[in-house]
Design a protein around this motif. Structure first.
Motif, PDB file in Angstrom:
ATOM      1  N   VAL A 100      -4.481   5.844   5.219  1.00  0.00           N
ATOM      2  CA  VAL A 100      -3.090   5.494   5.487  1.00  0.00           C
ATOM      3  C   VAL A 100      -2.961   4.065   5.995  1.00  0.00           C
ATOM      4  CG1 VAL A 100      -1.108   5.995   6.981  1.00  0.00           C
ATOM      5  CG2 VAL A 100      -2.363   7.875   5.892  1.00  0.00           C
ATOM      6  N   ALA A 101      -3.749   3.712   7.001  1.00  0.00           N
ATOM      7  CA  ALA A 101      -3.673   2.363   7.567  1.00  0.00           C
ATOM      8  C   ALA A 101      -4.010   1.310   6.523  1.00  0.00           C
ATOM      9  CB  ALA A 101      -4.611   2.242   8.769  1.00  0.00           C
ATOM     10  N   MET A 125      -6.062  -2.486  13.040  1.00  0.00           N
ATOM     11  CA  MET A 125      -5.295  -2.038  11.881  1.00  0.00           C
ATOM     12  C   MET A 125      -4.780  -0.611  12.083  1.00  0.00           C
ATOM     13  SD  MET A 125      -6.334  -2.142   7.838  1.00  0.00           S
ATOM     14  CE  MET A 125      -7.567  -0.827   7.932  1.00  0.00           C
ATOM     15  N   HIS A 126      -5.631   0.283  12.576  1.00  0.00           N
ATOM     16  CA  HIS A 126      -5.208   1.666  12.786  1.00  0.00           C
ATOM     17  C   HIS A 126      -4.209   1.773  13.938  1.00  0.00           C
ATOM     18  CE1 HIS A 126      -7.631   3.842   9.866  1.00  0.00           C
ATOM     19  NE2 HIS A 126      -8.585   2.985  10.094  1.00  0.00           N
ATOM     20  N   ILE A 140       2.479  11.153  10.884  1.00  0.00           N
ATOM     21  CA  ILE A 140       1.207  11.308  10.180  1.00  0.00           C
ATOM     22  C   ILE A 140       0.147  11.616  11.228  1.00  0.00           C
ATOM     23  CG2 ILE A 140      -0.542  10.204   8.730  1.00  0.00           C
ATOM     24  CD1 ILE A 140       2.015  10.675   7.226  1.00  0.00           C
ATOM     25  N   ALA A 141      -0.574  12.702  11.043  1.00  0.00           N
ATOM     26  CA  ALA A 141      -1.512  13.160  12.069  1.00  0.00           C
ATOM     27  C   ALA A 141      -2.582  12.128  12.380  1.00  0.00           C
ATOM     28  CB  ALA A 141      -2.166  14.473  11.620  1.00  0.00           C
ATOM     29  N   ASP A 142      -3.087  11.444  11.362  1.00  0.00           N
ATOM     30  CA  ASP A 142      -4.193  10.516  11.563  1.00  0.00           C
ATOM     31  C   ASP A 142      -4.113   9.426  10.502  1.00  0.00           C
ATOM     32  OD1 ASP A 142      -6.577   9.189  11.978  1.00  0.00           O
ATOM     33  OD2 ASP A 142      -7.806  10.996  12.051  1.00  0.00           O
ATOM     34  N   THR A 143      -4.095   8.173  10.931  1.00  0.00           N
ATOM     35  CA  THR A 143      -4.015   7.059   9.979  1.00  0.00           C
ATOM     36  C   THR A 143      -5.308   6.868   9.202  1.00  0.00           C
ATOM     37  OG1 THR A 143      -4.652   5.476  11.711  1.00  0.00           O
ATOM     38  CG2 THR A 143      -2.281   5.819  11.332  1.00  0.00           C
ATOM     39  N   ARG A 144      -6.344   7.680   9.527  1.00  0.00           N
ATOM     40  CA  ARG A 144      -7.602   7.608   8.772  1.00  0.00           C
ATOM     41  C   ARG A 144      -7.639   8.594   7.605  1.00  0.00           C
ATOM     42  NH1 ARG A 144      -8.479   6.287  13.905  1.00  0.00           N
ATOM     43  NH2 ARG A 144      -9.851   4.506  14.370  1.00  0.00           N
TER      44      ARG A 144
END
Length: 266
Positions: A100-101, A125-126, A140-144
């Motif tokens: 996502v990031a 970035m994250h 969004i739960a996690d940008t990873r």
């Protein structure tokens, strides 16, 4: 006496021809700061071409563009982006295998220097991506997470979030609610409201006419590369919009009917 500020966007006399096909013919468009304009028309009406002219993806044969009263000329999407005009295409242009990031900062990744070497600053970035999404109310739960693992609505939100996170003046959205479930449509429309509330001018291209009446201030109808009507949203309804989009086509068909066909309906 107060002076009225200039339109955020003013397009005048925009024309574009591809060989024998006149895609746009003397089209005009205006957009106020923070306004949401619904740009509608049948397939081939010229909506996408006009939006691509404003986003720098298509260079017109004639016409002028002003942003906040200043003449601009866009030879590429980079030129439009430099003038704070962003576009979210129907295909989203996301990289499925990137997180996502990474998608939000695609082409604008933050870097750091280590022993004189430029490296991607993933931590920043994250963190920045999370803050940008939260500011827009995007959950969004996690940008990873890889984009390929997100729902259609989440993917659309990421595409809009990417465009809206770098201080645009104008945001063009091409069919942002196509093929989404009802709950996902509502989330995207909420995002349109949030963006416009921040003063961003929005052009919404959609075939879902009901969406126009939930978020738009005004609509502009195109037919065969020309302007045919403008309406304040409170001064029209779905039936009239449908008639504006297809009425001329139906009238033309009706005019071609033979007297025998007409008599059969009597």
């Amino acid at each position: 006496m107060s002076v009225k500020p200039p339109d955020r966007v003013r397009m005048t006399g925009i024309s574009k021809r591809y060989g024998p096909i006149q895609t746009l013919a003397d089209v005009s468009l205006r957009l106020a700061p923070g306004e949401v304009l619904g740009l509608v028309g049948d397939n081939g009406a010229g909506k996408s071409t006009l939006s691509k002219v404003l986003s720098g993806a298509v260079v017109p044969d004639a016409g002028t563009i002003e942003i906040d009263g200043q003449d601009v000329r866009f030879a590429s999407p980079a030129d439009a982006r430099a003038a704070h005009v962003e576009m979210v295409y129907q295909d989203l242009s996301l990289c499925d295998t990137v997180d996502v990031a990474g998608n939000i900062f695609l082409g604008r990744e933050p870097v750091k220097r280590l022993a004189g070497v430029r490296l991607l600053d993933k931590r920043r970035m994250h963190a920045d991506a999370k803050a940008m999404l939260e500011k827009l109310g995007i959950v969004i739960a996690d940008t990873r997470l890889k984009v390929e693992n997100l729902s259609g609505g989440q993917r659309q939100s990421i595409a809009i979030g990417r465009a809206a996170s770098f201080e645009p003046k104008v945001l063009i959205m091409d069919e942002p609610t196509a093929a989404l479930a009802v709950a996902e449509v509502e989330a995207v429309l909420d995002l349109v409201r949030a963006v416009s509330a921040r003063g961003v001018s929005v052009i919404l291209i959609t075939h879902r006419l009901q969406d126009l009446f939930l978020v738009c201030d005004r609509i502009q109808v195109m037919y065969e590369g020309r302007n045919v009507a403008e309406r304040r949203i409170e001064d029209t309804d779905v039936e009239e919009v449908v008639n504006l989009i297809v009425g001329r086509k139906f009238a033309a068909r009706s005019a071609r009917r033979s007297p025998a066909e007409a008599g059969a309906d009597a």
